[in-house]
Design a protein around this motif. Structure first.
Motif, mmCIF file in Angstrom:
data_model
loop_
_atom_site.group_PDB
_atom_site.id
_atom_site.type_symbol
_atom_site.label_atom_id
_atom_site.label_comp_id
_atom_site.label_asym_id
_atom_site.label_seq_id
_atom_site.Cartn_x
_atom_site.Cartn_y
_atom_site.Cartn_z
ATOM 1 N N ALA A 69 0.817 -1.220 0.000
ATOM 2 C CA ALA A 69 0.000 0.000 0.000
ATOM 3 C C ALA A 69 0.847 1.265 0.000
ATOM 4 O O ALA A 69 0.356 2.344 -0.355
ATOM 5 N N GLY A 70 2.105 1.138 0.404
ATOM 6 C CA GLY A 70 2.995 2.297 0.417
ATOM 7 C C GLY A 70 3.608 2.545 1.762
ATOM 8 O O GLY A 70 2.927 2.976 2.693
ATOM 9 N N GLY A 71 4.886 2.243 1.891
ATOM 10 C CA GLY A 71 5.647 2.552 3.087
ATOM 11 C C GLY A 71 6.639 3.654 2.773
ATOM 12 O O GLY A 71 6.538 4.343 1.748
ATOM 13 N N LYS A 72 7.615 3.815 3.644
ATOM 14 C CA LYS A 72 8.609 4.873 3.421
ATOM 15 C C LYS A 72 9.355 4.665 2.107
ATOM 16 O O LYS A 72 9.647 5.626 1.387
ATOM 17 N N ARG A 73 9.667 3.420 1.805
ATOM 18 C CA ARG A 73 10.425 3.138 0.583
ATOM 19 C C ARG A 73 9.605 3.519 -0.658
ATOM 20 O O ARG A 73 10.141 4.132 -1.595
ATOM 21 N N GLU A 74 8.340 3.136 -0.670
ATOM 22 C CA GLU A 74 7.494 3.440 -1.824
ATOM 23 C C GLU A 74 7.245 4.948 -1.946
ATOM 24 O O GLU A 74 7.233 5.499 -3.057
ATOM 25 N N ILE A 75 7.074 5.623 -0.828
ATOM 26 C CA ILE A 75 6.851 7.073 -0.862
ATOM 27 C C ILE A 75 8.093 7.793 -1.379
ATOM 28 O O ILE A 75 7.995 8.744 -2.170
ATOM 29 N N ALA A 76 9.269 7.351 -0.963
ATOM 30 C CA ALA A 76 10.500 7.969 -1.468
ATOM 31 C C ALA A 76 10.589 7.842 -2.984
ATOM 32 O O ALA A 76 11.007 8.776 -3.682
ATOM 33 N N LEU A 119 2.653 13.449 2.410
ATOM 34 C CA LEU A 119 3.380 12.431 1.640
ATOM 35 C C LEU A 119 2.443 11.322 1.167
ATOM 36 O O LEU A 119 2.574 10.831 0.035
ATOM 37 N N TRP A 120 1.518 10.919 2.041
ATOM 38 C CA TRP A 120 0.529 9.915 1.632
ATOM 39 C C TRP A 120 -0.292 10.423 0.447
ATOM 40 O O TRP A 120 -0.598 9.666 -0.493
ATOM 41 N N TRP A 121 -0.658 11.691 0.495
ATOM 42 C CA TRP A 121 -1.429 12.286 -0.602
ATOM 43 C C TRP A 121 -0.574 12.423 -1.854
ATOM 44 O O TRP A 121 -1.013 12.076 -2.962
ATOM 45 N N ALA A 122 0.639 12.890 -1.701
ATOM 46 C CA ALA A 122 1.503 13.183 -2.838
ATOM 47 C C ALA A 122 1.872 11.928 -3.618
ATOM 48 O O ALA A 122 2.048 11.986 -4.839
ATOM 49 N N LYS A 123 1.986 10.797 -2.954
ATOM 50 C CA LYS A 123 2.401 9.577 -3.656
ATOM 51 C C LYS A 123 1.378 9.128 -4.701
ATOM 52 O O LYS A 123 1.732 8.390 -5.628
#
Length: 276
Positions: free
Chosen positions: A210-217, A264-268
């Protein structure tokens, strides 16, 4: 060093030094006129695995390409202009648990408050905690509460000579006999978010579908962070180093780190990024 012998003449007499090489070997010449490199090349140096060397090799803010920084800045301006700040009810809830997670608070608190924390999504959703709840119910409030207290206590106030990254890893890996079953990555990170809200973003996992720190980066900043299975850096270190990197990249202007994480959750998920 082995005695130099002319490869053509098999003679070790009248051999002269021509010059030294940077790697410690020598260029020598026999009286017959033949010259060669003599000596064994040094063994290649193994990369250092010390904490500081590993951290120095972790991606940094300067590794982000300008086009990604510019896109993130546009999204940030758009978000701050249209999205509300952080819910004040969350701040009150977290202040309550800051008191509970203090050394005195941990010793005196009702065990049920610790279970309630593990199952609350106020400020940061830790996901399904079936493993933790099953272990708690089996152990009972007193035993489970004590084990959870010791887990949190070790994370926050463990030996000063053991870095926070490594205390976190020990609990993640179950290396401590008192570590509470099921009180793992999301809950341990959530504790850090509560106790150090100025540092920790409420993004509780390093990598998830779903998206962690790695995916958001990757999706917000175009930055590829290491896969946990590809490096010997430990999940505990990756969790903290990625948090600090995202914290630095997201910058100022938010009400707090939970507000930053919401951005960051929104921006991804905004168009124009990198998809998984």
């Amino acid at each position: 060093m082995v005695l130099a012998m002319c490869p053509l003449c098999s003679d070790d007499e009248d051999i002269e030094l021509v010059r030294m090489l940077d790697d410690g070997r020598r260029v020598v010449k026999h009286r017959c006129g033949y010259a060669w490199e003599h000596g064994e090349p040094p063994a290649p140096k193994k990369p250092s695995n010390s904490f500081n060397d590993l951290k120095a090799r972790f991606p940094k803010t300067e590794d982000v390409e300008p086009k990604w920084l510019e896109r993130a800045a546009r999204l940030k301006a758009q978000y701050l202009a249209t999205r509300p700040g952080f819910d004040p009810d969350v701040a009150a809830y977290w202040e309550k648990y800051q008191r509970i997670f203090s050394p005195d608070g941990l010793r005196a608190c009702d065990p049920r408050l610790l279970k309630d924390f593990a199952n609350s999504d106020v400020g940061a959703h830790p996901g399904n905690q079936a493993t933790f709840n099953s272990a708690w119910n089996t152990m009972g409030d007193v035993s489970a509460g004590e084990t959870t207290r010791r887990t949190i206590e070790y994370l926050l106030y463990g030996p000063a000579d053991v870095l926070l990254e490594d205390r976190l890893q020990e609990l993640l890996a179950g290396a401590k006999p008192f570590a509470m079953t099921g009180f793992k990555e999301a809950l341990l990170t959530r504790v850090l978010c509560v106790v150090q809200p100025e540092r920790f973003l409420s993004i509780l996992k390093y990598t998830t579908q779903a998206g962690g720190k790695r995916e958001i980066a990757r999706m917000v900043f175009g930055l590829e962070l290491p896969a946990p299975e590809s490096v010997n850096w430990t999940l505990g270190r990756l969790l903290l180093w990625s948090n600090d990197l995202l914290h630095a990249l997201v910058g100022e202007g938010f009400a707090n780190q939970q507000h930053s994480a919401a951005f960051l959750w929104w921006a991804k998920d905004q168009p124009g990024g990198v998809h998984q």
